[in-house]
Design an enzyme around this catalytic site. Structure first.
Site, PDB file in Angstrom:
ATOM      1  CE  LYS A   1      -3.289   2.978   0.846  1.00 16.75           C
ATOM      2  NZ  LYS A   1      -4.168   3.478  -0.176  1.00 16.75           N
TER       3      LYS A   1
ATOM      4  CE  LYS B   1      -1.675   7.536   7.123  1.00 12.50           C
ATOM      5  NZ  LYS B   1      -2.817   6.647   7.258  1.00 12.50           N
TER       6      LYS B   1
HETATM    7  P1  NAD Z   1     -11.116   9.920   8.480  1.00 10.27           P
HETATM    8  O1  NAD Z   1     -10.278  10.763   9.348  1.00 10.27           O
HETATM    9  O2  NAD Z   1     -12.152  10.517   7.591  1.00 10.27           O
HETATM   10  O3  NAD Z   1     -11.885   8.801   9.383  1.00 10.27           O
HETATM   11  C1  NAD Z   1     -11.342   8.192  10.523  1.00 10.27           C
HETATM   12  C2  NAD Z   1     -12.469   7.879  11.494  1.00 10.27           C
HETATM   13  O4  NAD Z   1     -11.928   7.170  12.621  1.00 10.27           O
HETATM   14  C3  NAD Z   1     -13.149   9.143  12.070  1.00 10.27           C
HETATM   15  O5  NAD Z   1     -14.565   9.033  11.909  1.00 10.27           O
HETATM   16  C4  NAD Z   1     -12.746   9.139  13.540  1.00 10.27           C
HETATM   17  O6  NAD Z   1     -13.731   9.697  14.385  1.00 10.27           O
HETATM   18  C5  NAD Z   1     -12.568   7.652  13.796  1.00 10.27           C
HETATM   19  N1  NAD Z   1     -11.733   7.367  14.968  1.00 10.27           N
HETATM   20  C6  NAD Z   1     -10.523   7.872  15.277  1.00 10.27           C
HETATM   21  N2  NAD Z   1     -10.080   7.347  16.443  1.00 10.27           N
HETATM   22  C7  NAD Z   1     -11.043   6.478  16.861  1.00 10.27           C
HETATM   23  C8  NAD Z   1     -11.188   5.627  17.997  1.00 10.27           C
HETATM   24  N3  NAD Z   1     -10.244   5.583  18.947  1.00 10.27           N
HETATM   25  N4  NAD Z   1     -12.301   4.895  18.116  1.00 10.27           N
HETATM   26  C9  NAD Z   1     -13.286   4.960  17.175  1.00 10.27           C
HETATM   27  N5  NAD Z   1     -13.211   5.743  16.067  1.00 10.27           N
HETATM   28  C10 NAD Z   1     -12.097   6.499  15.922  1.00 10.27           C
HETATM   29  O7  NAD Z   1     -10.101   9.036   7.612  1.00 10.27           O
HETATM   30  P2  NAD Z   1     -10.393   8.263   6.214  1.00 10.27           P
HETATM   31  O8  NAD Z   1     -10.179   9.171   5.075  1.00 10.27           O
HETATM   32  O9  NAD Z   1     -11.663   7.493   6.366  1.00 10.27           O
HETATM   33  O10 NAD Z   1      -9.131   7.267   6.217  1.00 10.27           O
HETATM   34  C11 NAD Z   1      -9.053   6.134   7.069  1.00 10.27           C
HETATM   35  C12 NAD Z   1      -7.828   5.326   6.671  1.00 10.27           C
HETATM   36  O11 NAD Z   1      -7.948   4.920   5.303  1.00 10.27           O
HETATM   37  C13 NAD Z   1      -6.505   6.105   6.787  1.00 10.27           C
HETATM   38  O12 NAD Z   1      -5.508   5.249   7.285  1.00 10.27           O
HETATM   39  C14 NAD Z   1      -6.235   6.517   5.343  1.00 10.27           C
HETATM   40  O13 NAD Z   1      -4.840   6.693   5.117  1.00 10.27           O
HETATM   41  C15 NAD Z   1      -6.805   5.344   4.581  1.00 10.27           C
HETATM   42  N6  NAD Z   1      -7.261   5.631   3.211  1.00 10.27           N
HETATM   43  C16 NAD Z   1      -8.018   6.732   2.951  1.00 10.27           C
HETATM   44  C17 NAD Z   1      -8.426   6.968   1.629  1.00 10.27           C
HETATM   45  C18 NAD Z   1      -9.278   8.172   1.274  1.00 10.27           C
HETATM   46  O14 NAD Z   1      -9.443   8.435   0.074  1.00 10.27           O
HETATM   47  N7  NAD Z   1      -9.836   8.895   2.245  1.00 10.27           N
HETATM   48  C19 NAD Z   1      -8.093   6.075   0.613  1.00 10.27           C
HETATM   49  C20 NAD Z   1      -7.346   4.947   0.932  1.00 10.27           C
HETATM   50  C21 NAD Z   1      -6.937   4.731   2.240  1.00 10.27           C
END
Ligand code: NAD
Length: 296
Positions: free
Chosen positions: A171, A246
């Site tokens: 990834k 990140k």
């Molecule tokens: P985001 O910040 O939108 O969502 C993260 C969620 O986790 C939030 O709703 C937050 O409240 C929750 N959270 C944080 N700590 C928590 C805890 N202790 N208990 C319960 N909930 C908790 O992030 P995202 O964009 O959804 O990305 C999530 C992951 O996916 C990341 O690692 C990111 O790198 C990866 N990712 C994102 C994308 C994208 O396009 N957004 C694409 C591929 C991968």
């Protein structure tokens, strides 16, 4: 019916959990953000007041959290998943984190009798909504086969990259490439615009030429060129620029460990770090286009 607990209902987790509900599965959700939870309960998910309650009786737990420190605390912290689930539960972490943490959580999960796979995704928010994500899975063959049956409801391509941590390594290689491609795409489009070209015409030309790439084809960073992408929505939603920084940081850590040369990745990391330091970390990563513009 088997219970699936989904933790982390952000830009990616919410649409992924919705696809499990669409498949008529029994889904319980948990997030620190109450409105994210409410959105899912209105669609038929159950919810719990605490993480231990949410994972109680679950056959499968899926996490979609921002970064390594969140995964560490949610899995390994006091009252975390490993303290709370029942033996035999399959744990699937879809967050993008460092491979070392993934291996550590995997080893500790197996010591306690749980299956674990790291299963980071590619495909963005659109792929999460459409159920067409690519999952890049690290873990044993048995755990992979079990996880695949669930991941099939949220994705189109499910790859077994290798043993624990291998999903994360693949990834970050992919995202380092994406960061480089996005930087290059922003730079080329801005160069064309500042030399009098229409960005839509230039995009169409490059899409039929050797500069074609994913960012240009599906995620054009120049506002107004493409509908339904963050650049045409004030760079809201999508993949936050701070998350791209990140991932580039994770790639650089891996490069130091293996002494691999990554000059382009390093430059992309610097570009995104600088962009984020100007207050853009919460915008979509395609907002890097603004970094190149003379007139913001
Ligand atoms: P985001 O910040 O939108 O969502 C993260 C969620 O986790 C939030 O709703 C937050 O409240 C929750 N959270 C944080 N700590 C928590 C805890 N202790 N208990 C319960 N909930 C908790 O992030 P995202 O964009 O959804 O990305 C999530 C992951 O996916 C990341 O690692 C990111 O790198 C990866 N990712 C994102 C994308 C994208 O396009 N957004 C694409 C591929 C991968």
């Amino acid at each position: 019916m088997d219970k699936i607990t989904f933790i982390g209902l952000g830009n990616m987790g919410a649409p992924m959990a919705k696809n499990l509900l669409k498949a008529q599965l029994n889904v319980e959700v948990f997030d620190l953000n109450p409105s994210a939870v409410q959105e899912l309960t209105e669609l038929g998910a159950t919810s719990a007041d605490s993480l231990p309650q949410a994972v109680q009786g679950a056959n499968v737990v899926i996490t979609m959290l921002p970064a390594s420190q969140h995964v560490q605390s949610v899995y390994l912290g006091e009252g975390g998943i490993l303290d709370s689930v029942e033996s035999g539960t399959l744990l699937i972490d879809c967050s993008t984190i460092d491979a070392e943490t993934a291996r550590d959580v995997s080893a500790k999960s197996h010591q306690r009798g749980y299956g674990f796979v790291d299963a980071p995704v590619s495909g963005g928010v659109a792929g999460a909504g459409a159920g067409t994500l690519t999952f890049i899975v690290g873990g044993s063959k048995d755990d992979f086969e079990q996880a695949k049956a669930i991941l099939d409801h949220m994705g189109k391509n499910i790859f077994h990259a290798g043993e624990a941590g291998a999903g994360q390594v693949a990834k970050i290689c992919n995202n380092m490439m994406l960061g480089i491609l996005m930087s290059g795409t922003c730079e080329a489009l801005n160069l064309g615009v500042e030399n009098g070209l229409d960005p839509k015409v230039l995009s169409d030309i490059m899409l039929q030429s050797s500069g074609r790439n994913w960012a240009l084809e599906l995620y054009n960073p120049c506002p107004g060129v493409m509908e339904n992408v963050p650049s045409s929505n004030g760079y809201q939603g999508g993949f936050m620029s701070q998350l791209m920084a990140k991932d580039l940081g994770l790639a650089m850590e891996a490069a130091v460990a293996s002494q691999s040369p990554t000059p382009m990745g390093s430059l992309a990391r610097n570009l995104f770090n600088f962009h984020n330091s100007q207050g853009n970390g919460q915008k979509d990563f395609s907002s890097l286009y603004e970094f190149y513009q003379k007139e913001k």
